[in-house]
Design a protein around this motif. Structure first.
Motif, PDB file in Angstrom:
ATOM      1  N   ILE A 182      29.841  30.329 -17.546  1.00 47.11           N
ATOM      2  CA  ILE A 182      30.818  29.666 -18.858  1.00 47.11           C
ATOM      3  C   ILE A 182      31.032  31.181 -20.194  1.00 47.11           C
ATOM      4  N   VAL A 183      31.873  31.541 -20.485  1.00 49.25           N
ATOM      5  CA  VAL A 183      32.435  32.321 -21.566  1.00 49.25           C
ATOM      6  C   VAL A 183      32.533  31.840 -22.802  1.00 49.25           C
ATOM      7  N   TRP A 184      32.800  30.683 -23.497  1.00 47.76           N
ATOM      8  CA  TRP A 184      33.164  30.051 -24.151  1.00 47.76           C
ATOM      9  C   TRP A 184      33.986  28.681 -24.102  1.00 47.76           C
ATOM     10  N   VAL A 185      33.546  27.580 -25.441  1.00 52.62           N
ATOM     11  CA  VAL A 185      33.902  26.659 -25.510  1.00 52.62           C
ATOM     12  C   VAL A 185      34.797  26.254 -25.903  1.00 52.62           C
ATOM     13  N   SER A 186      35.658  25.081 -26.454  1.00 52.35           N
ATOM     14  CA  SER A 186      36.607  25.081 -28.092  1.00 52.35           C
ATOM     15  C   SER A 186      36.627  23.808 -27.660  1.00 52.35           C
ATOM     16  N   GLU A 187      36.351  22.277 -28.858  1.00 53.78           N
ATOM     17  CA  GLU A 187      37.370  21.566 -28.759  1.00 53.78           C
ATOM     18  C   GLU A 187      38.452  21.377 -29.554  1.00 53.78           C
ATOM     19  N   VAL A 188      39.368  20.811 -28.829  1.00 51.32           N
ATOM     20  CA  VAL A 188      40.464  20.018 -28.930  1.00 51.32           C
ATOM     21  C   VAL A 188      41.384  18.265 -29.494  1.00 51.32           C
ATOM     22  N   THR A 189      41.827  18.142 -29.403  1.00 54.85           N
ATOM     23  CA  THR A 189      42.126  17.223 -30.554  1.00 54.85           C
ATOM     24  C   THR A 189      42.095  14.850 -29.380  1.00 54.85           C
ATOM     25  N   SER A 190      42.646  16.038 -28.123  1.00 54.45           N
ATOM     26  CA  SER A 190      42.328  14.928 -27.193  1.00 54.45           C
ATOM     27  C   SER A 190      42.163  15.302 -25.767  1.00 54.45           C
ATOM     28  N   GLU A 191      42.171  14.210 -24.492  1.00 54.02           N
ATOM     29  CA  GLU A 191      41.890  15.005 -23.534  1.00 54.02           C
ATOM     30  C   GLU A 191      42.666  16.126 -23.318  1.00 54.02           C
ATOM     31  N   VAL A 192      42.358  16.785 -22.116  1.00 52.86           N
ATOM     32  CA  VAL A 192      43.705  17.618 -21.196  1.00 52.86           C
ATOM     33  C   VAL A 192      43.732  16.846 -20.214  1.00 52.86           C
ATOM     34  N   VAL A 193      45.059  16.831 -20.032  1.00 55.04           N
ATOM     35  CA  VAL A 193      45.114  16.159 -18.702  1.00 55.04           C
ATOM     36  C   VAL A 193      46.488  17.464 -17.404  1.00 55.04           C
ATOM     37  N   SER A 194      46.590  18.604 -18.544  1.00 51.65           N
ATOM     38  CA  SER A 194      47.789  19.366 -17.644  1.00 51.65           C
ATOM     39  C   SER A 194      46.587  20.865 -17.621  1.00 51.65           C
ATOM     40  N   GLN A 195      47.398  21.507 -16.492  1.00 46.11           N
ATOM     41  CA  GLN A 195      47.057  22.996 -16.848  1.00 46.11           C
ATOM     42  C   GLN A 195      47.320  23.854 -17.699  1.00 46.11           C
ATOM     43  N   PRO A 196      45.702  24.913 -18.199  1.00 47.12           N
ATOM     44  CA  PRO A 196      46.258  25.269 -19.245  1.00 47.12           C
ATOM     45  C   PRO A 196      47.122  26.950 -19.033  1.00 47.12           C
ATOM     46  N   ILE A 197      47.100  27.147 -19.525  1.00 53.47           N
ATOM     47  CA  ILE A 197      47.411  28.719 -19.538  1.00 53.47           C
ATOM     48  C   ILE A 197      47.085  29.264 -20.379  1.00 53.47           C
TER      49      ILE A 197
END
Length: 400
Positions: free
Chosen positions: A146-161
């Motif tokens: 693990i390099v880093w962990v970041s919080e976003v506003t809601s659940e992620v259900v698609s592929q990041p780029i």
């Protein structure tokens, strides 16, 4: 034709898919619409498979187990290919890298106490996944650490780029966020207006040669923003909501976008297929009433898409001519189409992979790869077909 794209719309009847609207965002429930109904009757029952004259067969080269696969909820975690490796993840937090040629596991990391719902993305030396708890986790492509962990506003259900500068994630609340590749700090965020009812899912954003990020939203719009700072560039509709009831007005863009030179191809549920100019957002081609919640693929001068009824359709690119339509897989919850060699490959809810001729749409090959079904899109690599079954089996097949 193009001028009339603003826009004809025909409401459709209630289906298993649209019923999933009511449960989007609800935790602790089974989000698989195929399992909501008891008794002997089914709404839109899937077609029975017909006998085919097999002209090509799938031969497994290697397979690897990836945790619990899609888990018990209706996730669509899809592997990603980067170089000669494929990166895959399971709902219960198993993430791994596999050599595409040999099938050897290069590394495996178990992210304990995390329920993954979005992924997998790769780029900038990272492997990226998203969790139900609105966390984005970046792992080193070489080691799996693990390099880093970041919080976003809601659940992620698609592929990041990801690229060398930013990681882009789209969340279920119709927000797109860019995080710094080197540390995970938020660079920018773009917010779209979310309608009352949406499908569970979001399309994967894309980077463009114009140094922009383009994303599709549940209100039926495509938006282009600057990749460096998130400044708005253009916006265009793929569909316009119509109908008396909210359920009739659902027009999500859930299928992955396709970058084709200076065009972006997109589809929407209860909407249309369109091609837009990357720089200006101007509509350069369109096909009305082509409802789909899947992505597209190209081949033989055609565009291929899967309709909301699981019909596979070939359309001549830059025209309104339908080359062929195959309805044999109606309501079998097929994946987005994948072009491989002379075929179009799709998988269904019973785990069968179907190979269709690009020339006439006949099903010319079939094999069951996972009895638990397949929701993740199929991938093609150097003439091999890569499948990721709901039960967690990642496998490579040759076509013979």
């Amino acid at each position: 034709m193009i001028g009339s794209m603003r826009m004809k719309f025909i409401p459709r009847t209630l289906s298993l898919l649209t019923l999933s609207l009511f449960l989007s965002g609800c935790a602790g429930v089974n989000l698989n619409p195929l399992q909501w109904f008891g008794g002997d009757e089914e709404v839109n029952p899937p077609a029975e498979l017909i006998e085919i004259s097999s002209e090509v067969r799938l031969s497994r080269i290697w397979s690897v187990d990836v945790g619990n696969g899609q888990g018990d909820n209706y996730t669509e975690i899809t592997p990603v290919i980067e170089g000669n490796r494929i990166y895959a993840a399971s709902e219960n937090g198993s993430v791994l890298a596999v050599d595409l040629d040999s099938g050897d596991v290069v590394w495996r990391n178990r992210l304990d106490d995390l329920q993954l719902t979005g992924g997998v993305g790769a780029g900038g030396g990272l492997v990226v996944v998203g969790s139900r708890d609105a966390e984005v986790l970046a792992l080193d492509q070489t080691t799996g650490d693990i390099v880093w962990v970041s919080e976003v506003t809601s659940e992620v259900v698609s592929q990041p780029i990801a690229n060398d500068d930013i990681v882009v994630v789209q969340t279920v609340d119709d927000k797109v966020a860019a995080l710094n590749t080197d540390g995970g700090e938020r660079r920018w965020i773009y917010e779209s207006t979310q309608p009352p009812l949406t499908l569970r899912g979001t399309s994967r954003p894309i980077f463009t040669p114009a140094d922009t990020v383009v994303a599709g939203f549940s209100n039926g719009t495509l938006v282009s923003v600057s990749a460096s700072d998130g400044v708005w560039r253009w916006e265009e509709r793929v569909a316009v909501p119509e109908g008396r009831y909210d359920i009739d007005r659902v027009i999500d863009i859930d299928g992955d976008l396709v970058l084709d030179g200076d065009r972006i191809l997109a589809s929407s549920y209860q909407g249309n297929l369109i091609a837009l100019d990357v720089v200006t957002g101007r509509i350069v081609w369109g096909l009305q009433d082509a409802s789909s919640y899947h992505g597209l693929t190209q081949g033989f001068g055609n565009l291929y898409y899967c309709s909301d009824k699981s019909h596979v359709v070939a359309v001549r690119d830059n025209s309104e001519d339908t080359i062929w339509t195959n309805e044999d897989l109606q309501y079998r919850a097929i994946t987005a189409p994948t072009a491989i060699n002379n075929y179009i490959a799709v998988a269904d809810f019973e785990g069968y992979v179907h190979l269709l001729s690009q020339i006439d749409g006949r099903i010319v090959g079939r094999a069951q790869v996972d009895s638990g079904g397949v929701r993740a899109n199929l991938l093609a690599y150097q003439g091999r077909l890569i499948t990721y079954g709901n039960s967690g089996t990642l496998a490579a097949y040759s076509l013979q």
